[in-house]
Write a protein that holds these residues in place. Sequence first.
Motif, mmCIF file in Angstrom:
data_model
loop_
_atom_site.group_PDB
_atom_site.id
_atom_site.type_symbol
_atom_site.label_atom_id
_atom_site.label_comp_id
_atom_site.label_asym_id
_atom_site.label_seq_id
_atom_site.Cartn_x
_atom_site.Cartn_y
_atom_site.Cartn_z
ATOM 1 N N ARG A 110 0.793 -1.228 0.000
ATOM 2 C CA ARG A 110 0.000 0.000 0.000
ATOM 3 C C ARG A 110 0.826 1.280 0.000
ATOM 4 O O ARG A 110 0.300 2.358 -0.297
ATOM 5 N N TYR A 111 2.113 1.192 0.370
ATOM 6 C CA TYR A 111 2.896 2.426 0.447
ATOM 7 C C TYR A 111 4.386 2.122 0.420
ATOM 8 O O TYR A 111 4.810 0.974 0.579
ATOM 9 N N SER A 112 5.169 3.197 0.215
ATOM 10 C CA SER A 112 6.628 3.110 0.255
ATOM 11 C C SER A 112 7.163 4.165 1.207
ATOM 12 O O SER A 112 6.610 5.263 1.323
ATOM 13 N N LEU A 113 8.258 3.806 1.904
ATOM 14 C CA LEU A 113 9.004 4.720 2.762
ATOM 15 C C LEU A 113 10.452 4.704 2.312
ATOM 16 O O LEU A 113 11.009 3.621 2.112
ATOM 17 N N TRP A 114 11.070 5.866 2.165
ATOM 18 C CA TRP A 114 12.469 5.863 1.773
ATOM 19 C C TRP A 114 13.145 7.170 2.197
ATOM 20 O O TRP A 114 12.478 8.175 2.448
ATOM 21 N N CYS A 115 14.467 7.092 2.313
ATOM 22 C CA CYS A 115 15.274 8.262 2.675
ATOM 23 C C CYS A 115 15.964 8.819 1.430
ATOM 24 O O CYS A 115 16.508 8.067 0.623
ATOM 25 N N GLU A 116 15.918 10.125 1.311
ATOM 26 C CA GLU A 116 16.552 10.798 0.172
ATOM 27 C C GLU A 116 16.811 12.239 0.551
ATOM 28 O O GLU A 116 15.937 12.907 1.127
ATOM 29 N N ALA A 117 18.020 12.715 0.278
ATOM 30 C CA ALA A 117 18.400 14.120 0.514
ATOM 31 C C ALA A 117 18.135 14.545 1.956
ATOM 32 O O ALA A 117 17.631 15.648 2.222
ATOM 33 N N GLY A 118 18.445 13.667 2.904
ATOM 34 C CA GLY A 118 18.324 14.001 4.307
ATOM 35 C C GLY A 118 16.907 14.014 4.843
ATOM 36 O O GLY A 118 16.656 14.492 5.948
ATOM 37 N N LYS A 119 15.956 13.462 4.071
ATOM 38 C CA LYS A 119 14.555 13.472 4.507
ATOM 39 C C LYS A 119 13.941 12.068 4.364
ATOM 40 O O LYS A 119 14.368 11.274 3.517
#
Length: 309
Positions: free
Chosen positions: A293-302
């Motif tokens: 149902r969803y994705s979580l990821w880190c990118e550019a310090g966020k």
Amino acid sequence: MQAVAACLSRYVRQNQSLVVAYSGGLDSTVLLHVANRLADSVSCDLSALHVHHGLSANADAWAESCASFCRAQEISLTVIRVDVPRCSGEGMEAAARRVRHQAFDAHPADWILLAHHADDQAETVLHNLLRGAGVRGAAAMPEGRGRLMRPLLGLGRAALFAYAKHHQLTWIDDESNADTRYTRNFLRREILPLISSRFPRANEHLAAAAGRFGAADSLLDDLACLDLGDCPAEFPLSRKLFREMSDPRARNLLRAMLKWHHVQPPDEARLTEFVRQLLTAGSDRHPRIDLERYSLWCEAGKLHFRNLV
């Protein structure tokens, strides 16, 4: 009557609209009958909503039975047909619940009344604990959240059955409720009766425990709000925010954020590992979780979130 009237008095204001989620089964038939008798006294407009899942060969007959009951009681009924995905990966029960709640979300009523009772609460607590849920899952179902209200949550099924017999009500028996291949049916028909034979007040105690877990869950939400500080409860969130707190508080904040975005957190092992990477991985690393149902990821310090449904 007293239980439903007391619940309505806690939430409903004069001239608001109420809709009962009406499956045609015993529980929702009793709730609709009681709410109809009380509607004038609380000065509210009452209607019923039947979600037609189309999963049973009897689904059309059930919808007609609901329409017949509502005509006899002079209650306005809306029937909504939904498509339940059969290969979503979340299981038939969960998929049906999701599309049913989507239908509730789309309804314009001020309050949506659901017929869950204390035995359902006990079943939900046990089910969630056996699946490895923490405090939030063990809190099970609240009496009120958002526009949803459960006026029967303090009553056992026996009280509903007695009311229905006294008022000579008729209801639908869904044949799927006897199929113990479904986890909830297995718990309801096989496990909880066995537990109750040794602990006669098991359902009562499990339902009471849900209330205590609910209070703890509310406190954990308060803690998450404190940890957010001046940051809005929206993604993306600064990764630095998580790095400034302990591992348990970081996990609590992430669980709360996902809850507020109306999705379930990953299982505990995946959540723990994701938060560990969130707290310790270098800036060149990009922890990520991709779920149905969803994705979580880190990118550019966020920390970013995307709902895929």
